[in-house]
Design an enzyme around this catalytic site. Structure first.
Site, PDB file in Angstrom:
ATOM      1  N   GLU A  48       0.892  -1.317   0.107  1.00  0.00           N
ATOM      2  CA  GLU A  48      -0.092  -0.013  -0.154  1.00  0.00           C
ATOM      3  C   GLU A  48       0.711   1.224   0.040  1.00  0.00           C
ATOM      4  OE1 GLU A  48      -2.870  -0.448   3.342  1.00  0.00           O
ATOM      5  OE2 GLU A  48      -3.865  -2.020   2.156  1.00  0.00           O
TER       6      GLU A  48
ATOM      7  N   GLU B  37      -1.601  -9.976  -6.401  1.00  0.00           N
ATOM      8  CA  GLU B  37      -1.921 -10.903  -7.202  1.00  0.00           C
ATOM      9  C   GLU B  37      -0.889 -10.056  -8.398  1.00  0.00           C
ATOM     10  OE1 GLU B  37      -4.346 -10.022  -5.597  1.00  0.00           O
ATOM     11  OE2 GLU B  37      -6.227 -10.955  -5.615  1.00  0.00           O
TER      12      GLU B  37
ATOM     13  N   CYS C 253      -7.129  -7.121 -10.794  1.00  0.00           N
ATOM     14  CA  CYS C 253      -6.266  -8.165 -10.935  1.00  0.00           C
ATOM     15  C   CYS C 253      -6.916  -9.397 -11.760  1.00  0.00           C
ATOM     16  CB  CYS C 253      -6.219  -8.833  -9.476  1.00  0.00           C
ATOM     17  SG  CYS C 253      -4.819  -7.441  -8.450  1.00  0.00           S
TER      18      CYS C 253
ATOM     19  N   CYS D 167      -2.066  -4.749  -5.567  1.00  0.00           N
ATOM     20  CA  CYS D 167      -2.644  -6.015  -4.965  1.00  0.00           C
ATOM     21  C   CYS D 167      -1.323  -7.034  -5.146  1.00  0.00           C
ATOM     22  CB  CYS D 167      -3.778  -6.507  -5.625  1.00  0.00           C
ATOM     23  SG  CYS D 167      -5.145  -5.462  -5.419  1.00  0.00           S
TER      24      CYS D 167
HETATM   25  N1  THU Z   1      -5.990  -6.272  -2.119  1.00  0.00           N
HETATM   26  C1  THU Z   1      -5.432  -7.435  -2.730  1.00  0.00           C
HETATM   27  O1  THU Z   1      -4.066  -7.493  -2.552  1.00  0.00           O
HETATM   28  N2  THU Z   1      -5.794  -8.493  -3.567  1.00  0.00           N
HETATM   29  C2  THU Z   1      -7.175  -8.501  -3.521  1.00  0.00           C
HETATM   30  O2  THU Z   1      -7.481  -9.374  -4.287  1.00  0.00           O
HETATM   31  C3  THU Z   1      -8.068  -7.652  -2.922  1.00  0.00           C
HETATM   32  C4  THU Z   1      -7.559  -6.410  -2.386  1.00  0.00           C
HETATM   33  C5  THU Z   1      -5.653  -5.422  -1.117  1.00  0.00           C
HETATM   34  C6  THU Z   1      -5.430  -3.934  -1.785  1.00  0.00           C
HETATM   35  C7  THU Z   1      -5.393  -3.462  -0.589  1.00  0.00           C
HETATM   36  O3  THU Z   1      -4.060  -3.153  -0.191  1.00  0.00           O
HETATM   37  C8  THU Z   1      -6.215  -4.051   0.381  1.00  0.00           C
HETATM   38  O4  THU Z   1      -6.239  -5.406  -0.004  1.00  0.00           O
HETATM   39  C9  THU Z   1      -7.455  -3.742   0.775  1.00  0.00           C
HETATM   40  O5  THU Z   1      -8.332  -3.401  -0.471  1.00  0.00           O
END
Ligand code: THU
Length: 127
Positions: free
Chosen positions: A42, A53, A87, A51
């Site tokens: 983040e 993925e 993603c 994310c």
């Molecule tokens: N997030 C992911 O890394 N992958 C997902 O499939 C859903 C969301 C992360 C993004 C952000 O850092 C946090 O989860 C909340 O949305």
């Protein structure tokens, strides 16, 4: 527990998620049996967050991998967390209709195919 699930759960522990506190891990197995992992990273501007993925896919591509067999996404939710829309697009681009397992730290899993989550993708076949 299989090695790819363990890798996703373990990658999740590296998540940098000070804003949402929502930690996600991902692991991708390539056609040579190599495992590529990622976690969400983040940023204080929020919009620059990446994310788990996408981190895993881009790490894999940058290491020369091109064919992928399986993806695992790990998060701590009882209702297993699926990949977000962005993603799904990236996974489709590089992995096609790949087998996708969702998992939580208590061992709950669900396996499906990306096509089930992303039924009518836009891809290079339209260009
Ligand atoms: N997030 C992911 O890394 N992958 C997902 O499939 C859903 C969301 C992360 C993004 C952000 O850092 C946090 O989860 C909340 O949305």
């Amino acid at each position: 527990m299989d090695a790819l699930i363990e890798a996703a759960l373990s990658a999740r522990r590296h998540a940098h998620a000070p804003f949402s506190k929502f930690q996600v891990g991902a692991a991708i197995a390539d056609s040579e049996g190599r495992i590529h992992t990622g976690c969400n990273v983040e940023n204080a501007t929020y919009g620059l967050t990446i994310c788990a993925e996408r981190v895993a896919v881009f790490k894999a591509i940058s290491e020369g991998a091109r064919e992928f067999r399986r993806v695992v996404v790990a998060a701590d939710t009882d209702n297993l967390t699926p990949p977000c829309g962005a993603c799904r697009q990236i996974l489709w681009e590089f992995c096609g209709d790949v087998e996708l397992t969702l998992v939580n730290p208590r061992g709950k899993t669900e396996t499906l195919r990306l096509r089930d989550l992303f039924p009518r993708p836009f891809d290079a076949s339209f260009l």
